[in-house]
Design a protein around this motif. Structure first.
Motif, PDB file in Angstrom:
ATOM      1  N   ASN A 316      44.896  37.178  35.179  1.00 40.96           N
ATOM      2  CA  ASN A 316      45.336  38.250  34.294  1.00 40.96           C
ATOM      3  C   ASN A 316      45.338  39.581  35.044  1.00 40.96           C
ATOM      4  O   ASN A 316      45.018  39.647  36.235  1.00 40.96           O
ATOM      5  N   TYR A 317      45.676  40.635  34.352  1.00 40.85           N
ATOM      6  CA  TYR A 317      45.810  41.947  34.986  1.00 40.85           C
ATOM      7  C   TYR A 317      44.527  42.356  35.711  1.00 40.85           C
ATOM      8  O   TYR A 317      44.567  42.782  36.871  1.00 40.85           O
ATOM      9  N   ALA A 318      43.395  42.217  35.046  1.00 42.25           N
ATOM     10  CA  ALA A 318      42.123  42.631  35.650  1.00 42.25           C
ATOM     11  C   ALA A 318      41.807  41.813  36.901  1.00 42.25           C
ATOM     12  O   ALA A 318      41.234  42.333  37.859  1.00 42.25           O
ATOM     13  N   TYR A 319      42.176  40.556  36.887  1.00 41.41           N
ATOM     14  CA  TYR A 319      41.952  39.702  38.055  1.00 41.41           C
ATOM     15  C   TYR A 319      42.733  40.225  39.257  1.00 41.41           C
ATOM     16  O   TYR A 319      42.196  40.367  40.366  1.00 41.41           O
ATOM     17  N   TYR A 320      44.011  40.522  39.058  1.00 41.04           N
ATOM     18  CA  TYR A 320      44.840  40.986  40.179  1.00 41.04           C
ATOM     19  C   TYR A 320      44.371  42.345  40.700  1.00 41.04           C
ATOM     20  O   TYR A 320      44.238  42.531  41.919  1.00 41.04           O
ATOM     21  N   THR A 321      44.134  43.275  39.811  1.00 41.73           N
ATOM     22  CA  THR A 321      43.751  44.608  40.278  1.00 41.73           C
ATOM     23  C   THR A 321      42.351  44.616  40.874  1.00 41.73           C
ATOM     24  O   THR A 321      42.019  45.503  41.661  1.00 41.73           O
ATOM     25  N   GLY A 322      41.548  43.617  40.554  1.00 38.10           N
ATOM     26  CA  GLY A 322      40.200  43.516  41.097  1.00 38.10           C
ATOM     27  C   GLY A 322      40.106  42.773  42.418  1.00 38.10           C
ATOM     28  O   GLY A 322      39.010  42.642  42.980  1.00 38.10           O
ATOM     29  N   ARG A 323      41.235  42.291  42.931  1.00 37.98           N
ATOM     30  CA  ARG A 323      41.192  41.569  44.205  1.00 37.98           C
ATOM     31  C   ARG A 323      40.779  42.504  45.336  1.00 37.98           C
ATOM     32  O   ARG A 323      41.124  43.691  45.353  1.00 37.98           O
TER      33      ARG A 323
END
Length: 358
Positions: A316-323
């Motif tokens: 999800n969005y948080a997963y991608y931006t947290g990479r």
């Protein structure tokens, strides 16, 4: 950049058989084609020869698309040396596709395993199709290769491409994955590198298949719609593109270097080949300058390339931006070299930023 990377790693320590290392070494091969520096090619051959014995045996099962990208180097090594063992090894990948699992409309699953069953990831288009279309050219199997690669790109595009022209990261035909939309089976976000993988794969296939290939017109339509989406979501401040491409207005989204290189390459080459409108060359030049801004020299005199997303699953969005945002990750180095070999042909050689890289 190639000198810096070869100084950091030997062919034995750069890493095992993987798409990331394969991507980087393909980029190094493009540099070799321009410079003819024998050390560049010898380094690639030494790495490949870790995995291919004198009879062409290669200890890979090829049960996922990721494992196939480095097969491109097998085709290259055969082309450069004429040695039969590289054909033998490459043919193992080609033959694996005969029994590889597919969706009902013929798309290769991202991996031939329960955890990835029925799933198409945009990433997978670059993992297999450039290898396959080049295999067809090198080994007189173009009829199959041209048909299969165009089919794969059209099938993937039919599921992943949105009205914006951009592509969602993945599609699950079974709609059972935790990330899959229950109505359409789509991943929730437009992840930048998956879009970049698809764009580059489209270019490599279009550059190779003949003008009368039946699905060529469909591929060109997909590419033109994609180019429009890429242009729309370019960051006006930096020229780069965001990790979640269409949500750059959010404060936690960030511009990612590997996809920015991929988008820049895709637009520049597509203009050069006449696939898209010439005005996209300006978009590509802004992207190029934006990526060059992420290159620096360390105190050791070696290049550093910053803000590269590490390997990434569907999320999800948080997963991608947290990479994690890595420096000198091979995803970024390989994409940079592919982009730079294309853009150096058209960049303003008098610009200080360009001079610093070329």
């Amino acid at each position: 950049m190639t000198d810096s990377t070869m100084a950091r790693y030997t062919p034995s320590t750069i890493g095992g058989w993987s798409y990331q290392v394969g991507l980087y070494l393909y980029g190094q091969y493009l540099v070799y084609q321009r410079t003819h520096n024998p050390a560049d090619l010898a380094y690639i051959k030494s790495w490949v020869d870790r995995f291919v014995d004198s009879n062409g045996n290669i200890g890979q099962s090829f049960n996922n698309l990721d494992s196939m990208l480095a097969g491109r180097l097998l085709v290259i090594m055969h082309h450069e040396t004429g040695l039969a063992r590289y054909k033998t090894a490459a043919t193992k990948i080609r033959n694996r596709l005969n029994s590889y699992s597919r969706t009902s409309d013929g798309g290769f699953w991202h991996a031939d395993s329960a955890s990835r069953a029925h799933q198409l990831w945009g990433d997978g288009t670059f993992m297999v199709n450039p290898f396959l279309v080049e295999y067809g050219q090198e080994f007189n199997d173009a009829t199959y290769a041209n048909d299969e690669t165009t089919k794969q790109l059209v099938v993937y595009g039919s599921h992943l491409q949105q009205t914006s022209g951009l592509l969602r990261h993945a599609y699950d035909e079974s709609k059972s994955a935790s990330w899959a939309d229950p109505a359409r089976g789509l991943a929730p976000e437009v992840w930048c590198r998956a879009v970049g993988w698809y764009g580059m794969a489209s270019i490599d296939v279009l550059d190779t298949v003949p003008a009368n290939q039946p699905r060529r017109a469909q591929l060109l339509t997909i590419l033109r719609n994609l180019a429009a989406g890429i242009e729309r979501y370019q960051d006006p401040a930096t020229g780069r593109w965001f990790q979640v491409v269409d949500k750059g207005s959010r404060p936690d989204d960030w511009t990612e270097t590997s996809c920015s290189s991929m988008f820049t390459f895709t637009l520049s080459r597509a203009v050069e080949k006449g696939y898209i409108d010439p005005h996209y060359a300006t978009v590509a030049q802004r992207g190029y300058q934006g990526v060059l801004a992420k290159v620096s020299l360390g105190s050791d005199g070696r290049t550093n390339l910053a803000d590269i997303s590490i390997g990434t699953n569907v999320g999800n969005y948080a997963y991608y931006t947290g990479r994690a945002r890595a420096t000198n990750d091979f995803h970024g180095l390989g994409a940079f070299l592919i982009m730079n070999e294309q853009l150096r042909k058209t960049a303003n050689s008098g610009s200080p930023a360009a001079d610093g890289v070329m």
